[in-house]
Design an enzyme around this catalytic site. Structure first.
Site, PDB file in Angstrom:
ATOM      1  N   ARG A  77      57.088   5.785  -9.041  1.00 46.59           N
ATOM      2  CA  ARG A  77      57.024   6.993  -9.875  1.00 46.59           C
ATOM      3  C   ARG A  77      58.381   7.701  -9.905  1.00 46.59           C
ATOM      4  O   ARG A  77      58.810   8.200 -10.933  1.00 46.59           O
ATOM      5  CB  ARG A  77      55.958   7.936  -9.340  1.00 46.59           C
ATOM      6  CG  ARG A  77      55.789   9.177 -10.208  1.00 46.59           C
ATOM      7  CD  ARG A  77      54.792  10.124  -9.632  1.00 46.59           C
ATOM      8  NE  ARG A  77      53.542   9.421  -9.399  1.00 46.59           N
ATOM      9  CZ  ARG A  77      52.365   9.976  -9.362  1.00 46.59           C
ATOM     10  NH1 ARG A  77      52.252  11.269  -9.547  1.00 46.59           N
ATOM     11  NH2 ARG A  77      51.285   9.274  -9.126  1.00 46.59           N
ATOM     12  N   TYR A  98      45.581  -3.013   5.572  1.00 48.40           N
ATOM     13  CA  TYR A  98      46.847  -3.679   5.255  1.00 48.40           C
ATOM     14  C   TYR A  98      46.659  -4.689   4.119  1.00 48.40           C
ATOM     15  O   TYR A  98      47.390  -4.685   3.132  1.00 48.40           O
ATOM     16  CB  TYR A  98      47.387  -4.383   6.505  1.00 48.40           C
ATOM     17  CG  TYR A  98      48.633  -5.187   6.257  1.00 48.40           C
ATOM     18  CD1 TYR A  98      49.870  -4.576   6.193  1.00 48.40           C
ATOM     19  CD2 TYR A  98      48.567  -6.573   6.078  1.00 48.40           C
ATOM     20  CE1 TYR A  98      51.028  -5.316   5.964  1.00 48.40           C
ATOM     21  CE2 TYR A  98      49.707  -7.312   5.846  1.00 48.40           C
ATOM     22  CZ  TYR A  98      50.930  -6.682   5.785  1.00 48.40           C
ATOM     23  OH  TYR A  98      52.056  -7.417   5.550  1.00 48.40           O
ATOM     24  N   LYS A 158      48.134  -4.667   0.125  1.00 45.47           N
ATOM     25  CA  LYS A 158      49.041  -5.715  -0.362  1.00 45.47           C
ATOM     26  C   LYS A 158      48.485  -6.385  -1.615  1.00 45.47           C
ATOM     27  O   LYS A 158      49.239  -6.727  -2.531  1.00 45.47           O
ATOM     28  CB  LYS A 158      49.316  -6.741   0.736  1.00 45.47           C
ATOM     29  CG  LYS A 158      50.101  -6.168   1.910  1.00 45.47           C
ATOM     30  CD  LYS A 158      51.410  -5.542   1.451  1.00 45.47           C
ATOM     31  CE  LYS A 158      52.256  -5.054   2.610  1.00 45.47           C
ATOM     32  NZ  LYS A 158      53.546  -4.539   2.169  1.00 45.47           N
ATOM     33  N   VAL A 193      58.147 -11.738   9.620  1.00 45.35           N
ATOM     34  CA  VAL A 193      59.148 -11.045  10.419  1.00 45.35           C
ATOM     35  C   VAL A 193      58.440 -10.216  11.487  1.00 45.35           C
ATOM     36  O   VAL A 193      57.476  -9.510  11.190  1.00 45.35           O
ATOM     37  CB  VAL A 193      60.009 -10.138   9.520  1.00 45.35           C
ATOM     38  CG1 VAL A 193      61.051  -9.394  10.327  1.00 45.35           C
ATOM     39  CG2 VAL A 193      60.678 -10.971   8.424  1.00 45.35           C
ATOM     40  N   THR A 220      57.857  -7.322  12.817  1.00 48.63           N
ATOM     41  CA  THR A 220      57.984  -5.872  12.686  1.00 48.63           C
ATOM     42  C   THR A 220      57.046  -5.187  13.678  1.00 48.63           C
ATOM     43  O   THR A 220      56.233  -5.849  14.334  1.00 48.63           O
ATOM     44  CB  THR A 220      57.602  -5.436  11.261  1.00 48.63           C
ATOM     45  OG1 THR A 220      56.228  -5.774  11.048  1.00 48.63           O
ATOM     46  CG2 THR A 220      58.476  -6.117  10.216  1.00 48.63           C
TER      47      THR A 220
END
Length: 158
Positions: free
Chosen positions: A3, A35, A39, A85, A87
């Site tokens: 936005r 999650y 996605k 990855v 994270t």
């Protein structure tokens, strides 16, 4: 973020939005519903951006990752994601899942993003793809992907 940045993109010449999704968008893992649903929604959001802003030159698509142990050819799987990855969020997964999926570095996604955004990719509009795919092989299948309208979230009924 979209936005906020969309008015700037509409004024400029580089009108590409690349959303970072996850292979989790296409899986059902207990404890990961929030999650995984976000996605999946992000992939669809890319399609809506194209539907609403295509005439103004916007191209939006999504990037994801499917772990090598779960991968098959992208034509069969129709997937994409930014890499496995380690994270902070990913480290909350069970250790067995971390061992299977978290084998990549942030550089994998970074290199793929640079590759995909060097040149305007109209044909990727609304599609999703995987950072682990060989990009030369992927682009060689462009005609088949476009012809069969692959790499989109769809309900398939025979």
């Amino acid at each position: 973020m979209t936005r906020s940045f969309l008015p700037l993109l509409l004024k400029g010449s580089g009108k590409t939005i690349l959303n970072i999704s996850s292979g989790g968008a296409h899986a059902v893992v207990p404890g990961a519903s929030a999650y995984q649903m976000t996605k999946l929604a992000l992939i669809r959001f890319s399609e809506f951006i194209n539907a609403e802003y295509q005439e103004q030159g916007i191209v939006a698509f999504s990037l994801q990752y499917v772990p090598p142990a779960a991968s098959v050819s992208f034509i069969e799987l129709d997937e994409s994601h930014p890499g496995g990855v380690p994270t902070d969020v990913a480290r909350c997964m069970p250790q067995a899942m971390q061992d299977l999926w978290l084998k990549d570095s942030p550089e994998l996604a970074a290199h793929t993003i640079v590759y995909l955004t060097q040149k305007r990719q109209e044909w990727l509009r609304g599609r999703y793809l995987d950072v682990t795919w060989d990009m030369d092989e992927f682009f060689a299948k462009k005609e088949e992907i476009v012809e069969k309208d692959l790499l989109r979230v769809r309900l398939a009924v025979k």
